[in-house]
Scaffold this motif. Structure first.
Motif, PDB file in Angstrom:
ATOM      1  N   ASN A 232       7.436 -11.065  51.190  1.00  0.00           N
ATOM      2  CA  ASN A 232       6.068 -11.110  50.653  1.00  0.00           C
ATOM      3  C   ASN A 232       5.247 -12.251  51.255  1.00  0.00           C
ATOM      4  OD1 ASN A 232       5.789  -8.841  48.947  1.00  0.00           O
ATOM      5  ND2 ASN A 232       7.050  -9.820  47.375  1.00  0.00           N
TER       6      ASN A 232
ATOM      7  N   THR B 107       4.225  -5.879  52.000  1.00  0.00           N
ATOM      8  CA  THR B 107       4.313  -5.925  50.539  1.00  0.00           C
ATOM      9  C   THR B 107       5.696  -5.440  50.147  1.00  0.00           C
ATOM     10  OG1 THR B 107       1.959  -5.445  50.298  1.00  0.00           O
ATOM     11  CG2 THR B 107       3.365  -5.094  48.365  1.00  0.00           C
ATOM     12  N   CYS B 108       6.417  -6.250  49.367  1.00  0.00           N
ATOM     13  CA  CYS B 108       7.794  -5.901  48.997  1.00  0.00           C
ATOM     14  C   CYS B 108       7.944  -5.891  47.484  1.00  0.00           C
ATOM     15  CB  CYS B 108       8.773  -6.895  49.616  1.00  0.00           C
ATOM     16  SG  CYS B 108      10.512  -6.468  49.349  1.00  0.00           S
TER      17      CYS B 108
ATOM     18  N   PRO C 146      10.285  -2.715  51.932  1.00  0.00           N
ATOM     19  CA  PRO C 146       8.920  -3.230  52.002  1.00  0.00           C
ATOM     20  C   PRO C 146       7.965  -2.313  52.757  1.00  0.00           C
ATOM     21  CG  PRO C 146      10.333  -4.381  53.549  1.00  0.00           C
ATOM     22  CD  PRO C 146      11.225  -3.498  52.752  1.00  0.00           C
TER      23      PRO C 146
END
Length: 400
Positions: free
Chosen positions: A310, A316-317, A328
């Motif tokens: 992140n 974005t995970c 992700p």
């Protein structure tokens, strides 16, 4: 007359195996490569399990066994299902095979006919669709989203069911996302399945014991007893017990299905390894305390990787409930160009450039049926994971 079977054209080689092989080749060539592709715990098989295998060898238990398992391992499996899942099975309802993959393969080969459909939520384990195709069936892929935690909704399941649906494959916690379904979330899906009595349920519970932050594992036949007679509950010792190379998977379900799977196995591999079966008896019946200790190590690794990813520009995970994977999104990286000059137009291009430019091997999301993502296995040491995250951060920082 072509030499190779037309059936072979329906399937592709395993992408996860290919990534691991590529990483090993680069390492052998002297390159500094971190492999995060393999779904294999770095922990060793517990000593008591190894000792049971050695004892079996010394006792001469090295002969053929019953096709789908010795009585002792079937009893241990029945006891496990009762103790941990509240499910009552008899040994005649149990099949033991050479890994969980063979259990799934046997079930699909024994039941699918041309035109049969199998619902598979995406992202999925790479082998599900290809095994369905090998059996002559048609995979019906239903996409999930990161916004709902990569969980299939009841509405999407309902919409995917047709008169031709034979199986619904359910995997929780999931490979590749780590997503888990709580009791109420799973009950919403089983309510749909109860309205469609022609649909069978095939569970893949391989990551049952790898659950974090209080997540409580449950399996379909446990949540909805009405599905008991049309559910094949699949599990194994590979992941939780760090026994990937021992190759033991097992399942329990209706006797007529188990008999069909046994018939198929009798003409392929016959029995799974006798030594591995005795090791499995000890794994299931022996001490289980180490599971919690290893889970805590995995949870810390998960948190390390989620935070590290992140921190990457364009990534974005989500925080998964279980297993040892994260999945992700690289939506913020698509359309950019790497420092090495590669256009990142797909997640495969991202994974290729990451490996070539920074020496980190991951599996691209298209292999699992949902893009633009990639899968990281965090079943390795904290030091290696921290290094990998630094490299991925540097790679993303270099995109323009």
């Amino acid at each position: 007359m072509p030499f190779l079977s037309d059936t072979l054209a329906r399937v592709s080689p395993s992408p996860t195996v290919a990534v691991s092989q590529k990483a090993m080749e680069l390492k052998a060539a002297g390159q500094d490569v971190i492999g995060l592709g393999a779904g294999e715990p770095d922990f060793d098989t517990p000593d008591n399990i190894k000792a049971a295998a050695i004892a079996a060898i010394e006792a001469g238990k090295t002969k053929y066994t019953a096709v789908d398992g010795i009585p002792e391992v079937k009893q241990a499996i029945c006891a496990k299902f009762k103790r941990e899942n509240g499910l009552d099975y008899t040994p005649s309802q149990v099949a033991v095979s050479t890994g969980g993959k063979q259990v799934l393969y046997n079930a699909l080969m024994a039941t699918l006919n041309p035109g049969d459909e199998v619902i598979i939520p995406a992202p999925y384990w790479v082998s599900y669709p290809d095994m369905v195709r090998l059996g002559g069936g048609e995979p019906v892929i239903v996409e999930t989203t990161i916004d709902n935690g990569f969980r299939l909704t009841p509405e999407a399941l309902e919409a995917a069911i047709t008169p031709n649906t034979k199986w619904f494959i359910f995997n929780s916690p999931s490979n590749p996302t780590g997503a888990g379904y709580g009791h109420n979330q799973l009950k919403a899906l089983t309510d749909v399945l109860m309205r469609h009595p022609h649909v069978w349920v095939m569970t893949d519970d391989m990551y049952e014991h790898l659950a974090y932050d209080g997540f409580q594992f449950c399996t379909p036949a446990q949540v909805e007893p009405g599905l008991y007679d049309r559910t094949l509950t699949v599990n194994g010792v590979s992941k939780s017990y760090a026994m990937t190379g021992w190759r033991i998977g097992y399942a329990a379900g209706p006797e007529h299905l188990i008999a069909a799977m046994r018939k198929l196995q009798s003409q392929s591999t016959t029995n799974p390894c006798s030594i591995s079966q005795w090791a499995t008896v000890e794994a299931l019946n022996g001490p289980q305390e180490f599971l919690a200790e290893r889970n805590e190590a995995f949870r810390k690794r998960r948190d390390l990787v989620v935070a590290g990813l992140n921190a990457c520009e364009g990534i974005t995970c989500a925080v998964p409930e279980g297993a040892f994977y994260v999945y992700p999104s690289i939506a913020g990286c698509i359309g950019k160009t790497s420092a090495g000059g590669t256009l990142i137009d797909t997640d495969e291009a991202f994974a290729t450039a990451l490996l070539e430019e920074h020496g980190v091997a991951v599996v691209f999301g298209a292999a699992f049926g949902l893009s633009p993502y990639f899968r990281v296995s965090y079943a390795t040491s904290d030091e290696v994971l921290a290094d990998a995250c630094r490299r991925i951060q540097a790679f993303c920082a270099g995109l323009s």
